[in-house]
Design a protein around this motif. Structure first.
Motif, PDB file in Angstrom:
ATOM      1  N   TRP A  33      28.590 -20.044  42.669  1.00 24.75           N
ATOM      2  CA  TRP A  33      29.969 -19.675  42.352  1.00 24.75           C
ATOM      3  C   TRP A  33      30.799 -20.901  41.959  1.00 24.75           C
ATOM      4  CZ3 TRP A  33      26.883 -17.003  45.524  1.00 24.75           C
ATOM      5  CH2 TRP A  33      26.856 -15.611  45.415  1.00 24.75           C
ATOM      6  N   GLY A  34      30.126 -22.025  41.714  1.00 22.00           N
ATOM      7  CA  GLY A  34      30.826 -23.231  41.267  1.00 22.00           C
ATOM      8  C   GLY A  34      31.399 -24.078  42.382  1.00 22.00           C
ATOM      9  N   MET A  35      31.025 -23.804  43.628  1.00 21.99           N
ATOM     10  CA  MET A  35      31.515 -24.586  44.758  1.00 21.99           C
ATOM     11  C   MET A  35      30.512 -25.721  45.025  1.00 21.99           C
ATOM     12  SD  MET A  35      32.383 -23.344  48.663  1.00 21.99           S
ATOM     13  CE  MET A  35      33.226 -21.862  48.132  1.00 21.99           C
ATOM     14  N   THR A  36      30.762 -26.865  44.445  1.00 16.28           N
ATOM     15  CA  THR A  36      29.775 -27.946  44.470  1.00 16.28           C
ATOM     16  C   THR A  36      30.192 -29.159  45.300  1.00 16.28           C
ATOM     17  OG1 THR A  36      30.704 -28.839  42.424  1.00 16.28           O
ATOM     18  CG2 THR A  36      28.865 -27.277  42.221  1.00 16.28           C
ATOM     19  N   TYR A  37      31.359 -29.099  45.952  1.00 12.54           N
ATOM     20  CA  TYR A  37      31.812 -30.242  46.743  1.00 12.54           C
ATOM     21  C   TYR A  37      30.783 -30.591  47.824  1.00 12.54           C
ATOM     22  CZ  TYR A  37      34.434 -33.133  49.987  1.00 12.54           C
ATOM     23  OH  TYR A  37      34.832 -34.163  50.809  1.00 12.54           O
ATOM     24  N   GLY A  38      30.448 -31.883  47.933  1.00 10.86           N
ATOM     25  CA  GLY A  38      29.588 -32.375  48.993  1.00 10.86           C
ATOM     26  C   GLY A  38      28.100 -32.211  48.747  1.00 10.86           C
ATOM     27  N   LEU A  39      27.721 -31.670  47.582  1.00  9.98           N
ATOM     28  CA  LEU A  39      26.291 -31.505  47.305  1.00  9.98           C
ATOM     29  C   LEU A  39      25.641 -32.826  46.910  1.00  9.98           C
ATOM     30  CD1 LEU A  39      26.160 -28.113  45.360  1.00  9.98           C
ATOM     31  CD2 LEU A  39      25.615 -28.549  47.755  1.00  9.98           C
ATOM     32  N   ASP A  40      26.377 -33.692  46.275  1.00  8.69           N
ATOM     33  CA  ASP A  40      25.867 -34.995  45.850  1.00  8.69           C
ATOM     34  C   ASP A  40      26.910 -36.055  46.169  1.00  8.69           C
ATOM     35  OD1 ASP A  40      24.349 -36.999  44.775  1.00  8.69           O
ATOM     36  OD2 ASP A  40      24.929 -36.577  42.690  1.00  8.69           O
ATOM     37  N   PRO A  41      26.740 -36.826  47.225  1.00  9.51           N
ATOM     38  CA  PRO A  41      25.591 -36.841  48.141  1.00  9.51           C
ATOM     39  C   PRO A  41      25.573 -35.609  49.056  1.00  9.51           C
ATOM     40  CG  PRO A  41      27.318 -38.255  48.979  1.00  9.51           C
ATOM     41  CD  PRO A  41      27.781 -37.800  47.620  1.00  9.51           C
ATOM     42  N   ALA A  42      24.465 -35.414  49.741  1.00  7.12           N
ATOM     43  CA  ALA A  42      24.252 -34.203  50.536  1.00  7.12           C
ATOM     44  C   ALA A  42      25.050 -34.239  51.844  1.00  7.12           C
ATOM     45  CB  ALA A  42      22.772 -34.023  50.829  1.00  7.12           C
ATOM     46  N   LEU A  43      26.355 -33.995  51.712  1.00  4.74           N
ATOM     47  CA  LEU A  43      27.213 -33.966  52.892  1.00  4.74           C
ATOM     48  C   LEU A  43      27.339 -32.552  53.460  1.00  4.74           C
ATOM     49  CD1 LEU A  43      30.099 -36.315  51.678  1.00  4.74           C
ATOM     50  CD2 LEU A  43      28.127 -36.901  53.113  1.00  4.74           C
ATOM     51  N   VAL A  44      27.424 -31.595  52.559  1.00  2.25           N
ATOM     52  CA  VAL A  44      27.573 -30.188  52.951  1.00  2.25           C
ATOM     53  C   VAL A  44      26.458 -29.387  52.295  1.00  2.25           C
ATOM     54  CG1 VAL A  44      29.100 -28.189  53.000  1.00  2.25           C
ATOM     55  CG2 VAL A  44      30.073 -30.498  53.069  1.00  2.25           C
ATOM     56  N   GLY A  45      25.781 -28.557  53.058  1.00  2.05           N
ATOM     57  CA  GLY A  45      24.672 -27.774  52.531  1.00  2.05           C
ATOM     58  C   GLY A  45      25.087 -26.799  51.447  1.00  2.05           C
ATOM     59  N   ASP A  46      24.115 -26.410  50.639  1.00  3.19           N
ATOM     60  CA  ASP A  46      24.360 -25.428  49.585  1.00  3.19           C
ATOM     61  C   ASP A  46      24.177 -24.006  50.109  1.00  3.19           C
ATOM     62  OD1 ASP A  46      24.951 -24.393  47.112  1.00  3.19           O
ATOM     63  OD2 ASP A  46      23.015 -24.857  46.210  1.00  3.19           O
ATOM     64  N   GLU A  47      23.163 -23.808  50.940  1.00  7.60           N
ATOM     65  CA  GLU A  47      22.901 -22.469  51.471  1.00  7.60           C
ATOM     66  C   GLU A  47      23.903 -22.102  52.565  1.00  7.60           C
ATOM     67  OE1 GLU A  47      18.979 -21.620  52.810  1.00  7.60           O
ATOM     68  OE2 GLU A  47      18.231 -21.314  50.774  1.00  7.60           O
ATOM     69  N   VAL A  48      24.410 -20.876  52.474  1.00  2.00           N
ATOM     70  CA  VAL A  48      25.342 -20.339  53.462  1.00  2.00           C
ATOM     71  C   VAL A  48      24.757 -19.044  54.015  1.00  2.00           C
ATOM     72  CG1 VAL A  48      27.691 -19.564  53.913  1.00  2.00           C
ATOM     73  CG2 VAL A  48      27.274 -21.304  52.156  1.00  2.00           C
ATOM     74  N   THR A  49      24.645 -18.967  55.318  1.00  2.00           N
ATOM     75  CA  THR A  49      24.185 -17.746  55.965  1.00  2.00           C
ATOM     76  C   THR A  49      25.396 -16.944  56.434  1.00  2.00           C
ATOM     77  OG1 THR A  49      22.143 -18.791  56.731  1.00  2.00           O
ATOM     78  CG2 THR A  49      22.825 -16.785  57.854  1.00  2.00           C
ATOM     79  N   LEU A  50      25.419 -15.672  56.084  1.00  2.00           N
ATOM     80  CA  LEU A  50      26.515 -14.786  56.473  1.00  2.00           C
ATOM     81  C   LEU A  50      25.981 -13.720  57.427  1.00  2.00           C
ATOM     82  CD1 LEU A  50      28.003 -14.153  52.913  1.00  2.00           C
ATOM     83  CD2 LEU A  50      28.671 -15.928  54.529  1.00  2.00           C
ATOM     84  N   ARG A  51      26.722 -13.465  58.503  1.00  3.56           N
ATOM     85  CA  ARG A  51      26.360 -12.411  59.442  1.00  3.56           C
ATOM     86  C   ARG A  51      27.582 -11.540  59.726  1.00  3.56           C
ATOM     87  NH1 ARG A  51      23.709 -16.975  61.633  1.00  3.56           N
ATOM     88  NH2 ARG A  51      21.426 -16.814  61.496  1.00  3.56           N
ATOM     89  N   PHE A  52      27.383 -10.228  59.614  1.00  4.07           N
ATOM     90  CA  PHE A  52      28.464  -9.276  59.828  1.00  4.07           C
ATOM     91  C   PHE A  52      28.140  -8.374  61.014  1.00  4.07           C
ATOM     92  CE2 PHE A  52      27.916 -10.156  55.382  1.00  4.07           C
ATOM     93  CZ  PHE A  52      29.188 -10.260  54.833  1.00  4.07           C
ATOM     94  N   GLY A  53      29.170  -7.938  61.706  1.00  8.46           N
ATOM     95  CA  GLY A  53      29.034  -6.895  62.706  1.00  8.46           C
ATOM     96  C   GLY A  53      30.342  -6.130  62.731  1.00  8.46           C
ATOM     97  N   PHE A  54      30.283  -4.819  62.532  1.00  8.26           N
ATOM     98  CA  PHE A  54      31.544  -4.073  62.515  1.00  8.26           C
ATOM     99  C   PHE A  54      31.337  -2.592  62.816  1.00  8.26           C
ATOM    100  CE2 PHE A  54      30.046  -4.025  58.112  1.00  8.26           C
ATOM    101  CZ  PHE A  54      30.230  -2.698  57.723  1.00  8.26           C
ATOM    102  N   GLU A  55      32.458  -1.966  63.194  1.00  6.81           N
ATOM    103  CA  GLU A  55      32.503  -0.525  63.382  1.00  6.81           C
ATOM    104  C   GLU A  55      33.320   0.074  62.240  1.00  6.81           C
ATOM    105  OE1 GLU A  55      34.097   0.097  67.282  1.00  6.81           O
ATOM    106  OE2 GLU A  55      32.520  -1.100  68.245  1.00  6.81           O
ATOM    107  N   ALA A  56      32.898   1.249  61.785  1.00  9.56           N
ATOM    108  CA  ALA A  56      33.592   1.931  60.698  1.00  9.56           C
ATOM    109  C   ALA A  56      33.880   3.367  61.124  1.00  9.56           C
ATOM    110  CB  ALA A  56      32.751   1.913  59.428  1.00  9.56           C
ATOM    111  N   ILE A  57      35.133   3.770  61.018  1.00  8.59           N
ATOM    112  CA  ILE A  57      35.586   5.060  61.523  1.00  8.59           C
ATOM    113  C   ILE A  57      35.665   6.077  60.390  1.00  8.59           C
ATOM    114  CG2 ILE A  57      37.431   6.248  62.758  1.00  8.59           C
ATOM    115  CD1 ILE A  57      38.277   3.466  63.834  1.00  8.59           C
ATOM    116  N   LYS A  58      35.130   7.245  60.630  1.00  4.90           N
ATOM    117  CA  LYS A  58      35.158   8.317  59.628  1.00  4.90           C
ATOM    118  C   LYS A  58      36.581   8.800  59.419  1.00  4.90           C
ATOM    119  CE  LYS A  58      33.077  12.809  58.538  1.00  4.90           C
ATOM    120  NZ  LYS A  58      32.130  13.856  59.009  1.00  4.90           N
TER     121      LYS A  58
END
Length: 205
Positions: free
Chosen positions: A175-200
């Motif tokens: 998505w064009g978010m490249t800050y910190g990739l060179d040098p490798a300060l911030v990783g490129d891969e992002v893990t997302l985890r969701f947990g939610f309730e949804a009401i009818k």
């Protein structure tokens, strides 16, 4: 006594009996479910200089989807995260993450995920495909989804409620978010985890 004509086992009547279950499933009505923002968690994880992952969350989200509980078909849906609501337990870092180097919240206040497809992979699992709109760019993303529970809520609103967990891994550079990739300060891969309730939404039709 002559048999009633209305109950005679004609070939046409037998055919109707055979098709009845299929017709009932096909005519099952989808329903709209609204994400309960009081019972929603979205955590992200990204590596910092190779030492340890930094974890954070988005504290504000809105969302709804249309789902057929009987056929397990996800018709449509959208989640919208408020990018300014990031929390990483460090005020200075939060300001950096919401700034121009990362989420640029001033220009892009919303991060949206719009459902484009759904495939069942098990009795209570599936893969949701969708378009993630981030920093003004839209890219496809897959979510591994688990339906934890579907039942009337035991307390409070007492409405029919779905409990869902989901997970995805993406590369922010897509998505064009490249800050910190060179040098490798911030990783490129992002893990997302969701947990939610949804009401009818009982008033939806």
């Amino acid at each position: 006594m002559k048999p009633s004509k209305s109950l005679s086992l004609t070939p046409a009547f037998i055919a109707c009996l055979a098709l009845a279950p299929i017709t009932n499933v096909a005519n099952a009505e989808p329903a709209k479910f609204e994400v309960d923002d009081e019972h929603f968690s979205m955590v992200f994880e990204i590596m910092h200089i190779g030492y340890a992952p930094v974890m954070g969350m988005f504290r504000k989200v809105e969302g709804e989807f249309v789902y057929d509980d009987e056929t397990q078909e996800l018709i449509s849906g959208e989640l919208a995260f408020k990018s300014k609501s990031v929390f990483t337990n460090h005020e200075k870092r939060d300001s950096h993450v919401t700034g121009k180097d990362f989420l640029n919240s001033g220009k892009y206040p919303d991060i949206t995920f719009t459902v484009t497809g759904f495939e069942t992979t098990g009795e209570s699992t599936g893969v949701v495909t969708g378009d993630l709109d981030l920093l003004g760019q839209t890219k496809p993303v897959e979510l591994d989804v688990t339906l934890n529970k579907a039942a009337e809520y035991p307390i409070g609103h007492e409405e029919y409620t779905l409990g869902i967990s989901a997970e995805a891994t993406l590369k922010r550079s897509d998505w064009g978010m490249t800050y910190g990739l060179d040098p490798a300060l911030v990783g490129d891969e992002v893990t997302l985890r969701f947990g939610f309730e949804a009401i009818k939404d009982s008033g939806w039709f």
